[in-house]
Write an enzyme that holds these catalytic residues in place. Structure first.
Site, PDB file in Angstrom:
ATOM      1  N   VAL A 102       1.671  -4.084  -4.920  1.00  0.00           N
ATOM      2  CA  VAL A 102       3.029  -3.567  -4.795  1.00  0.00           C
ATOM      3  C   VAL A 102       3.624  -3.849  -6.020  1.00  0.00           C
ATOM      4  CG1 VAL A 102       5.025  -4.160  -3.233  1.00  0.00           C
ATOM      5  CG2 VAL A 102       2.797  -4.118  -2.093  1.00  0.00           C
ATOM      6  N   VAL A 103       4.405  -2.784  -6.387  1.00  0.00           N
ATOM      7  CA  VAL A 103       5.237  -3.025  -7.709  1.00  0.00           C
ATOM      8  C   VAL A 103       6.422  -3.757  -7.344  1.00  0.00           C
ATOM      9  CG1 VAL A 103       6.192  -1.636  -9.566  1.00  0.00           C
ATOM     10  CG2 VAL A 103       4.015  -1.308  -8.420  1.00  0.00           C
ATOM     11  N   GLU A 158      -3.502  -9.726 -17.439  1.00  0.00           N
ATOM     12  CA  GLU A 158      -3.263  -9.067 -15.959  1.00  0.00           C
ATOM     13  C   GLU A 158      -4.381  -7.879 -15.990  1.00  0.00           C
ATOM     14  OE1 GLU A 158      -1.468  -9.868 -13.803  1.00  0.00           O
ATOM     15  OE2 GLU A 158       0.296 -11.036 -14.956  1.00  0.00           O
ATOM     16  N   TYR A 198       5.099 -13.926  -3.773  1.00  0.00           N
ATOM     17  CA  TYR A 198       3.840 -14.457  -3.804  1.00  0.00           C
ATOM     18  C   TYR A 198       3.732 -15.980  -3.830  1.00  0.00           C
ATOM     19  CZ  TYR A 198       2.392  -9.644  -4.078  1.00  0.00           C
ATOM     20  OH  TYR A 198       1.872  -8.423  -3.877  1.00  0.00           O
ATOM     21  N   GLN A 208      -7.049  -7.882 -13.869  1.00  0.00           N
ATOM     22  CA  GLN A 208      -7.319  -7.091 -12.551  1.00  0.00           C
ATOM     23  C   GLN A 208      -6.630  -5.962 -12.367  1.00  0.00           C
ATOM     24  OE1 GLN A 208      -5.051  -9.800 -13.240  1.00  0.00           O
ATOM     25  NE2 GLN A 208      -3.179  -9.723 -11.798  1.00  0.00           N
TER      26      GLN A 208
END
Length: 168
Positions: free
Chosen positions: A125-126, A41, A137, A43
């Protein structure tokens, strides 16, 4: 703890808010061996942390492998991904690419809120937020991301634009 689908597991570290280079140096100072770093992760890493990872490679001679996506649901680069591309020694595509619902390679991430694709909102957005919105998504090819045609919408609206036929 990080785990795989086949049952492998290893201790993981949350790097939120830490100086990665200093952390590796502190680990080495205790006599612990560090062969390589795997950063998932990536990003979500801060650009400064990507700079720190490059120092781990250059100054300490430790390989760093970063995994993550480049762009968000708005097709904008994440700051961490941008810095990774600027500094990386090599950029590889995964050996197996995800596919869009139409069968083309999926190159874009779509945020779907209450069944409707959106390109507005915060970059991150968590999950498990206090909103009543259903957020998920979906990976899409560029064409269907641009046209905002998700798998659900393609089933609901059968038209030439949603069919996966190449144009002549």
């Amino acid at each position: 703890m990080i785990t795989s689908r086949i049952g492998l597991s290893a201790t993981a570290r949350d790097v939120n808010g830490i100086d990665v280079y200093d952390d590796v140096v502190a680990t080495l100072t205790t006599g612990t061996r560090v062969d390589y770093l795997i950063c998932d992760e990536a990003q979500f890493y801060r650009p400064e942390q990507i700079d720190q990872l490059s120092r781990v490679v250059d100054d300490l001679g430790i390989d760093v492998f970063c995994f993550g996506i480049l762009a968000d649901f708005r097709t904008e680069l994440f700051p961490g991904s941008r810095r990774l591309v600027e500094l990386c020694d090599r950029l590889d595509k995964p050996p197996v690419m995800p596919l869009c619902w139409c069968g083309r390679p999926a190159t874009h991430n779509a945020r779907v809120v209450n069944g409707v694709m959106t390109t507005q909102g915060d970059q991150v957005v968590v999950g498990d937020t206090d909103t009543s919105d259903e957020v998920h998504y979906e990976v899409l090819c560029r064409r269907h991301h641009r046209q905002r045609i998700t798998a659900e919408r393609s089933r609901a609206t059968l038209s030439e634009q949603t069919l996966p036929f190449d144009e002549v």
